[in-house]
Write a protein that holds these residues in place. Structure first.
Motif, PDB file in Angstrom:
ATOM      1  N   HIS A   1      -7.225   5.528  -5.122  1.00  0.00           N
ATOM      2  CA  HIS A   1      -8.517   5.918  -4.563  1.00  0.00           C
ATOM      3  C   HIS A   1      -8.351   7.236  -3.817  1.00  0.00           C
ATOM      4  O   HIS A   1      -7.414   7.401  -3.037  1.00  0.00           O
TER       5      HIS A   1
ATOM      6  N   GLY B   1      -5.356  -3.345  -6.069  1.00  0.00           N
ATOM      7  CA  GLY B   1      -6.499  -2.455  -6.235  1.00  0.00           C
ATOM      8  C   GLY B   1      -6.532  -1.702  -7.544  1.00  0.00           C
ATOM      9  O   GLY B   1      -7.203  -0.665  -7.643  1.00  0.00           O
TER      10      GLY B   1
ATOM     11  N   SER C   1      -9.327  -2.335   6.373  1.00  0.00           N
ATOM     12  CA  SER C   1      -8.897  -2.232   4.981  1.00  0.00           C
ATOM     13  C   SER C   1      -8.104  -0.946   4.787  1.00  0.00           C
ATOM     14  O   SER C   1      -8.232   0.008   5.563  1.00  0.00           O
TER      15      SER C   1
ATOM     16  N   THR D   1      -3.158   0.380  -3.793  1.00  0.00           N
ATOM     17  CA  THR D   1      -2.771  -0.922  -3.260  1.00  0.00           C
ATOM     18  C   THR D   1      -2.333  -1.845  -4.389  1.00  0.00           C
ATOM     19  O   THR D   1      -2.694  -1.644  -5.557  1.00  0.00           O
TER      20      THR D   1
ATOM     21  N   THR E   1       0.844  -1.197   0.000  1.00  0.00           N
ATOM     22  CA  THR E   1       0.000   0.000   0.000  1.00  0.00           C
ATOM     23  C   THR E   1       0.877   1.244   0.000  1.00  0.00           C
ATOM     24  O   THR E   1       1.858   1.321   0.745  1.00  0.00           O
TER      25      THR E   1
END
Length: 335
Positions: free
Chosen positions: A233, A228, A267, A225, A211
């Motif tokens: 995000h 991800g 998370s 991530t 991350t």
């Protein structure tokens, strides 16, 4: 490492010192022989000290290892860590305790003059830090040169490690090893600018991180991530609960909130939201060590998740070590 052997939730290495806060009307400060300002204040902390104090205020078991001076600024750091409940094990460096002078304007923005006084050959002896590494759930390394020499042992022990690259532009070599050898990487978008997202992708591609987080002040933060996708995000900034008076330590508070959530098994996006709340809260108090109480973070308690292993009773631990090269010496030696 068994649950019963764990002593610390977070072991912070490096990065303590004293901030001198000077409040000015606006930045940049006009050129003048003399500028009248408000009271000038000293705040023991710096990035490593702030993370240690902040995670401890959130209820985690925390220790700080660092090299400081046997001087009055070092004494301030010791007193602040003791008052904050942080187990502080310093080695004494002849170079003295790091300092920074931070100019803060009326909107809370700051400009920092950092005193990077550590000599290039400063090292932390393995027999000093290894017992602590073996007893921690997570290590947070400040980007001091001497902390990079802990990575081999951290990897061998399999302990997760985080770091904060601050305003790295992606070019300076000093930050590169920290960026590519940490599991969790924080950085400020102020340094990379429009290349921030590319730099985040590079860290995931070339390093071991799962991350990467780029903080962007009032614009919130960005989280990328390994599993991800390629687009970070966006996490909006949280609304401060009171007027903003000082942004010193806001990034460190964000790290504290994120680590608190990560150790609770949350998370990455949930952790980032906790970080945003902590960072906003830190802006509402003066100084660089605005500690965020656990109740400020929404539904984030470690006890609620049941993920925190028991912590054994502290013992005195090894006494501060001496360095055979003469760079370090025990506290009180007067060197």
């Amino acid at each position: 490492m068994t649950r019963q052997q764990t002593r610390y939730d977070v072991l912070v290495v490096g990065g303590s010192g004293v901030d001198t806060i000077v409040r000015v009307d606006a930045l940049p400060v006009p050129l003048a022989d003399s500028v009248h300002v408000g009271p000038i204040e000293e705040w023991p902390g710096h990035t490593g000290g702030n993370v240690a104090l902040g995670t401890r205020a959130l209820g985690l078991e925390v220790a700080l290892l660092d090299c400081i001076g046997d001087d009055w600024t070092g004494a301030q750091v010791r007193e602040r860590m003791a008052a904050g409940g942080v187990e502080f094990d310093p080695l004494i460096s002849a170079a003295g305790t790091r300092r920074a002078v931070n100019l803060v304007d009326a909107t809370g923005r700051r400009m920092s003059f950092y005193d990077a006084r550590d000599p290039a050959d400063l090292r932390m002896p393995r027999d000093f830090y290894l017992p602590r590494l073996r007893r921690t759930r997570h290590v947070h390394l400040s980007i001091m040169n001497f902390t990079r020499f802990l990575y081999d042992d951290i990897e061998e022990l399999g302990v997760p490690v985080s770091t904060d690259l601050h305003d790295w532009d992606g070019l300076a070599d000093h930050h590169r090893e920290f960026a590519f050898r940490s599991d969790l990487v924080f950085l400020s978008a102020a340094g990379a600018g429009e290349n921030t997202f590319d730099l985040m992708r590079e860290i995931l591609r070339e390093g071991r991180a799962d991350t990467v987080i780029a903080t962007a002040g009032a614009d919130g933060s960005h989280v990328l991530t390994r599993d991800g996708g390629s687009t970070p995000h966006h996490i909006p900034a949280a609304v401060p609960p009171a007027p903003v008076v000082d942004s010193n330590g806001a990034g460190d508070a964000y790290v504290c909130g994120f680590l608190y959530g990560r150790l609770a098994g949350r998370s990455p996006l949930e952790c980032a939201r906790l970080g945003a709340v902590a960072g906003a809260y830190a802006c509402t108090a003066p100084g660089s060590t605005a500690l965020v109480p656990q109740e400020v973070l929404p539904a984030s308690g470690l006890a609620r998740n049941g993920n925190r292993p028991p912590v054994t009773t502290r013992d005195a631990g090894p006494s501060p070590a001496t360095d055979p090269g003469g760079v370090l010496s025990p506290p009180g030696s007067g060197r």
